[in-house]
Scaffold this motif. Structure first.
Motif, PDB file in Angstrom:
ATOM      1  N   LEU A  96       0.831  -1.205   0.000  1.00  0.00           N
ATOM      2  CA  LEU A  96       0.000   0.000   0.000  1.00  0.00           C
ATOM      3  C   LEU A  96       0.865   1.253   0.000  1.00  0.00           C
ATOM      4  CD1 LEU A  96      -2.625   1.540   0.155  1.00  0.00           C
ATOM      5  CD2 LEU A  96      -2.714   1.079   2.618  1.00  0.00           C
ATOM      6  N   GLU A  97       1.909   1.250   0.807  1.00  0.00           N
ATOM      7  CA  GLU A  97       2.779   2.429   0.869  1.00  0.00           C
ATOM      8  C   GLU A  97       3.469   2.679  -0.467  1.00  0.00           C
ATOM      9  OE1 GLU A  97       3.937   2.575   5.610  1.00  0.00           O
ATOM     10  OE2 GLU A  97       5.229   1.441   4.239  1.00  0.00           O
ATOM     11  N   ALA A  98       3.860   1.597  -1.160  1.00  0.00           N
ATOM     12  CA  ALA A  98       4.489   1.761  -2.472  1.00  0.00           C
ATOM     13  C   ALA A  98       3.503   2.339  -3.481  1.00  0.00           C
ATOM     14  CB  ALA A  98       5.021   0.415  -2.960  1.00  0.00           C
ATOM     15  N   LEU A  99       2.262   1.891  -3.428  1.00  0.00           N
ATOM     16  CA  LEU A  99       1.240   2.426  -4.327  1.00  0.00           C
ATOM     17  C   LEU A  99       0.967   3.898  -4.033  1.00  0.00           C
ATOM     18  CD1 LEU A  99      -1.323  -0.525  -4.376  1.00  0.00           C
ATOM     19  CD2 LEU A  99       0.210   0.161  -6.227  1.00  0.00           C
ATOM     20  N   LEU A 100       0.931   4.249  -2.755  1.00  0.00           N
ATOM     21  CA  LEU A 100       0.705   5.643  -2.376  1.00  0.00           C
ATOM     22  C   LEU A 100       1.830   6.552  -2.860  1.00  0.00           C
ATOM     23  CD1 LEU A 100      -0.628   5.123   1.269  1.00  0.00           C
ATOM     24  CD2 LEU A 100      -1.936   5.925  -0.704  1.00  0.00           C
ATOM     25  N   GLY A 101       3.030   5.983  -2.980  1.00  0.00           N
ATOM     26  CA  GLY A 101       4.165   6.768  -3.454  1.00  0.00           C
ATOM     27  C   GLY A 101       4.357   6.724  -4.957  1.00  0.00           C
ATOM     28  N   SER A 102       3.485   6.001  -5.648  1.00  0.00           N
ATOM     29  CA  SER A 102       3.609   5.876  -7.098  1.00  0.00           C
ATOM     30  C   SER A 102       2.810   6.968  -7.814  1.00  0.00           C
ATOM     31  CB  SER A 102       3.123   4.494  -7.550  1.00  0.00           C
ATOM     32  OG  SER A 102       1.704   4.428  -7.469  1.00  0.00           O
ATOM     33  N   GLU A 103       2.818   6.920  -9.137  1.00  0.00           N
ATOM     34  CA  GLU A 103       2.099   7.929  -9.926  1.00  0.00           C
ATOM     35  C   GLU A 103       0.607   7.632 -10.015  1.00  0.00           C
ATOM     36  OE1 GLU A 103       2.664   6.023 -14.398  1.00  0.00           O
ATOM     37  OE2 GLU A 103       4.009   7.622 -13.749  1.00  0.00           O
ATOM     38  N   ASP A 104       0.198   6.458  -9.571  1.00  0.00           N
ATOM     39  CA  ASP A 104      -1.209   6.069  -9.669  1.00  0.00           C
ATOM     40  C   ASP A 104      -1.994   6.487  -8.437  1.00  0.00           C
ATOM     41  OD1 ASP A 104      -1.129   4.642 -12.220  1.00  0.00           O
ATOM     42  OD2 ASP A 104       0.161   3.226 -11.158  1.00  0.00           O
ATOM     43  N   GLN A 105      -3.294   6.623  -8.594  1.00  0.00           N
ATOM     44  CA  GLN A 105      -4.175   7.015  -7.501  1.00  0.00           C
ATOM     45  C   GLN A 105      -4.785   5.784  -6.839  1.00  0.00           C
ATOM     46  OE1 GLN A 105      -7.643   9.209  -8.677  1.00  0.00           O
ATOM     47  NE2 GLN A 105      -8.338   9.545  -6.579  1.00  0.00           N
ATOM     48  N   VAL A 106      -4.649   5.722  -5.533  1.00  0.00           N
ATOM     49  CA  VAL A 106      -5.315   4.674  -4.757  1.00  0.00           C
ATOM     50  C   VAL A 106      -6.706   5.200  -4.397  1.00  0.00           C
ATOM     51  CG1 VAL A 106      -5.250   3.236  -2.682  1.00  0.00           C
ATOM     52  CG2 VAL A 106      -3.111   3.865  -3.826  1.00  0.00           C
ATOM     53  N   VAL A 107      -7.740   4.631  -5.004  1.00  0.00           N
ATOM     54  CA  VAL A 107      -9.091   5.163  -4.801  1.00  0.00           C
ATOM     55  C   VAL A 107      -9.775   4.561  -3.584  1.00  0.00           C
ATOM     56  CG1 VAL A 107      -9.412   5.726  -7.234  1.00  0.00           C
ATOM     57  CG2 VAL A 107     -10.091   3.465  -6.398  1.00  0.00           C
ATOM     58  N   GLY A 108      -9.285   3.445  -3.102  1.00  0.00           N
ATOM     59  CA  GLY A 108      -9.900   2.827  -1.935  1.00  0.00           C
ATOM     60  C   GLY A 108      -9.114   1.635  -1.444  1.00  0.00           C
ATOM     61  N   VAL A 109      -9.349   1.253  -0.209  1.00  0.00           N
ATOM     62  CA  VAL A 109      -8.683   0.107   0.412  1.00  0.00           C
ATOM     63  C   VAL A 109      -9.740  -0.832   0.990  1.00  0.00           C
ATOM     64  CG1 VAL A 109      -7.324  -0.609   2.429  1.00  0.00           C
ATOM     65  CG2 VAL A 109      -6.474   1.198   0.933  1.00  0.00           C
ATOM     66  N   VAL A 110      -9.587  -2.123   0.731  1.00  0.00           N
ATOM     67  CA  VAL A 110     -10.432  -3.153   1.320  1.00  0.00           C
ATOM     68  C   VAL A 110      -9.562  -3.973   2.267  1.00  0.00           C
ATOM     69  CG1 VAL A 110     -11.921  -5.140   0.901  1.00  0.00           C
ATOM     70  CG2 VAL A 110     -11.836  -3.271  -0.771  1.00  0.00           C
ATOM     71  N   THR A 111     -10.020  -4.127   3.497  1.00  0.00           N
ATOM     72  CA  THR A 111      -9.264  -4.890   4.483  1.00  0.00           C
ATOM     73  C   THR A 111     -10.227  -5.667   5.368  1.00  0.00           C
ATOM     74  OG1 THR A 111      -7.479  -4.730   6.125  1.00  0.00           O
ATOM     75  CG2 THR A 111      -9.175  -3.025   6.203  1.00  0.00           C
ATOM     76  N   GLN A 112      -9.696  -6.585   6.158  1.00  0.00           N
ATOM     77  CA  GLN A 112     -10.534  -7.396   7.035  1.00  0.00           C
ATOM     78  C   GLN A 112     -11.118  -6.531   8.158  1.00  0.00           C
ATOM     79  OE1 GLN A 112     -11.165 -10.787   6.959  1.00  0.00           O
ATOM     80  NE2 GLN A 112      -9.548 -11.718   5.752  1.00  0.00           N
ATOM     81  N   PRO A 113     -12.221  -6.955   8.756  1.00  0.00           N
ATOM     82  CA  PRO A 113     -12.797  -6.203   9.880  1.00  0.00           C
ATOM     83  C   PRO A 113     -11.841  -6.136  11.070  1.00  0.00           C
ATOM     84  CG  PRO A 113     -14.372  -7.791   9.004  1.00  0.00           C
ATOM     85  CD  PRO A 113     -13.057  -8.112   8.372  1.00  0.00           C
ATOM     86  N   ASP A 114     -12.043  -5.136  11.921  1.00  0.00           N
ATOM     87  CA  ASP A 114     -11.300  -5.059  13.175  1.00  0.00           C
ATOM     88  C   ASP A 114     -11.600  -6.320  13.988  1.00  0.00           C
ATOM     89  OD1 ASP A 114     -10.866  -2.560  12.152  1.00  0.00           O
ATOM     90  OD2 ASP A 114     -11.680  -1.457  13.862  1.00  0.00           O
ATOM     91  N   ARG A 115     -10.577  -6.832  14.682  1.00  0.00           N
ATOM     92  CA  ARG A 115     -10.739  -8.074  15.447  1.00  0.00           C
ATOM     93  C   ARG A 115     -10.404  -7.847  16.912  1.00  0.00           C
ATOM     94  NH1 ARG A 115     -13.574 -11.081  11.767  1.00  0.00           N
ATOM     95  NH2 ARG A 115     -12.392 -11.437   9.848  1.00  0.00           N
ATOM     96  N   PRO A 116     -11.080  -8.568  17.829  1.00  0.00           N
ATOM     97  CA  PRO A 116     -10.733  -8.466  19.254  1.00  0.00           C
ATOM     98  C   PRO A 116      -9.397  -9.139  19.522  1.00  0.00           C
ATOM     99  CG  PRO A 116     -12.461 -10.106  18.925  1.00  0.00           C
ATOM    100  CD  PRO A 116     -12.250  -9.433  17.606  1.00  0.00           C
ATOM    101  N   LYS A 117      -8.568  -8.482  20.350  1.00  0.00           N
ATOM    102  CA  LYS A 117      -7.264  -9.047  20.688  1.00  0.00           C
ATOM    103  C   LYS A 117      -6.960  -8.813  22.160  1.00  0.00           C
ATOM    104  CE  LYS A 117      -4.650  -9.115  16.356  1.00  0.00           C
ATOM    105  NZ  LYS A 117      -3.395  -8.703  15.696  1.00  0.00           N
ATOM    106  N   GLY A 118      -6.051  -9.634  22.672  1.00  0.00           N
ATOM    107  CA  GLY A 118      -5.586  -9.467  24.044  1.00  0.00           C
ATOM    108  C   GLY A 118      -6.597  -9.919  25.071  1.00  0.00           C
ATOM    109  N   ARG A 119      -6.215  -9.806  26.331  1.00  0.00           N
ATOM    110  CA  ARG A 119      -7.060 -10.262  27.434  1.00  0.00           C
ATOM    111  C   ARG A 119      -8.349  -9.437  27.530  1.00  0.00           C
ATOM    112  NH1 ARG A 119      -2.642 -11.470  32.275  1.00  0.00           N
ATOM    113  NH2 ARG A 119      -1.537 -13.161  31.192  1.00  0.00           N
ATOM    114  N   GLY A 120      -8.264  -8.167  27.140  1.00  0.00           N
ATOM    115  CA  GLY A 120      -9.443  -7.317  27.212  1.00  0.00           C
ATOM    116  C   GLY A 120     -10.359  -7.439  26.015  1.00  0.00           C
TER     117      GLY A 120
END
Length: 308
Positions: free
Chosen positions: A11-35
């Motif tokens: 993603l960082e390489a794309l952001l630094g390139s000549e092309d436009q990043v129009v959107g990002v798809v990623t997994q949902p936030d997940r619960p972590k740790g004891r809390g």
């Protein structure tokens, strides 16, 4: 489309390139740790800092997600370690297709854990392959490929960041050459394919009947997760660093052969494993020197599963 730390350099390489990043798809936030607090994927954090639109669908095989994706009007979808298999409607959406950044020299190590399995299997070279995606598991036509050396001290944890950086650079090069029309996709030789299936916690349990070299490589490949582990009675030992040494013993595999101030030597199915770093439950990772200061370990003790 990407989720873990491995996808961040892409993603960082794309952001630094000549092309436009129009959107990002990623997994949902997940619960972590004891809390069990919700934690955002690393890729989401980068996208938020860059002010990019983000989608985090629970399911990707829905009309709603496809419509949201289509609204961005992507010319190309770049995928690095997203964690879901894309189906035909998504693959056909962008005019230039979907380009995947894969952490191996395809067709070797298709699957979810190519970095780990390359180290586990004692490979001295791996690399990055960019490819046009199809509905198979890393079976699409290859675009660019570049090798990277694996050192004898590398773990999956030390190798992955170097591969990720290479992946980001190769992704930008791939897109530039696709736009220029200079890149000819190359079909994979399925006859040379090997698999790199997702690792499970139980894959970390050490089988002492294996040879010492395989066990040392396994400890490297399973670091940092799930970790190679064994049991001394009911106490679990995580073996973080070990090397195979020349030696012959008639002791049963898993038997501690020698203990000195620096290392613990254990008999295997073939050869001897020299343990350098250990961690037990509720303790930190430590050298054998530190470990022996608080644990009584003697030759003749048997390592294995809790039932052994």
């Amino acid at each position: 489309m990407g989720t873990p730390e491995f996808a961040v350099p892409s993603l960082e390489a794309l952001l630094g390139s000549e092309d436009q990043v129009v959107g990002v798809v990623t997994q949902p936030d997940r619960p972590k740790g004891r809390g069990h607090q919700l934690v955002a994927p690393p890729v989401k954090l980068v996208a938020e800092r860059a002010g990019i639109s983000i989608l985090q669908p629970l399911k990707i095989r829905t009309p709603e997600f496809l419509q949201a994706l289509a609204a961005w009007q992507p010319d190309l979808i770049a995928v690095t370690a997203y964690g879901r298999i894309l189906h035909t409607p998504i693959l056909r959406l962008p005019a230039m297709g979907c380009v995947n950044v894969h952490g191996s020299l395809l067709p070797k190590y298709r699957g979810a854990a190519p970095v780990q399995w390359a180290v586990i299997n004692g490979e001295t070279k791996t690399g990055i392959t960019t490819m046009l995606m199809d509905e198979g598991m890393d079976t699409g036509p290859m675009l660019l490929q570049e090798e990277l050396d694996i050192s004898c001290d590398d773990t999956a944890g030390t190798l992955a960041p170097r591969l990720a950086e290479l992946g980001g650079r190769l992704l930008v090069d791939t897109i530039a050459q696709l736009k220029a029309g200079t890149l000819v996709p190359k079909r994979q030789d399925d006859g040379q394919a090997t698999m790199a299936p997702l690792l499970k916690k139980e894959d970390g349990l050490i089988d002492w009947t294996m040879n010492a070299t395989s066990l040392a490589n396994r400890a490297r490949g399973l670091s940092p997760w799930p970790g190679a582990y064994t049991f001394m009675g009911e106490e679990r030992w995580n073996i973080w660093k070990a090397v195979s040494i020349m030696g012959v013993t008639t002791e049963r595999p898993g038997t501690i052969v020698t203990v000195n101030k620096q290392v613990i030597l254990v008999a295997t199915g073939e050869g001897i494993l020299e343990i350098h770093e250990i961690q037990t439950a509720n303790s930190k990772r430590m050298s054998v020197v530190q470990f022996l200061a608080g644990h009584r370990v003697t030759a003749g003790m048997q390592l294995g599963s809790p039932a052994a």
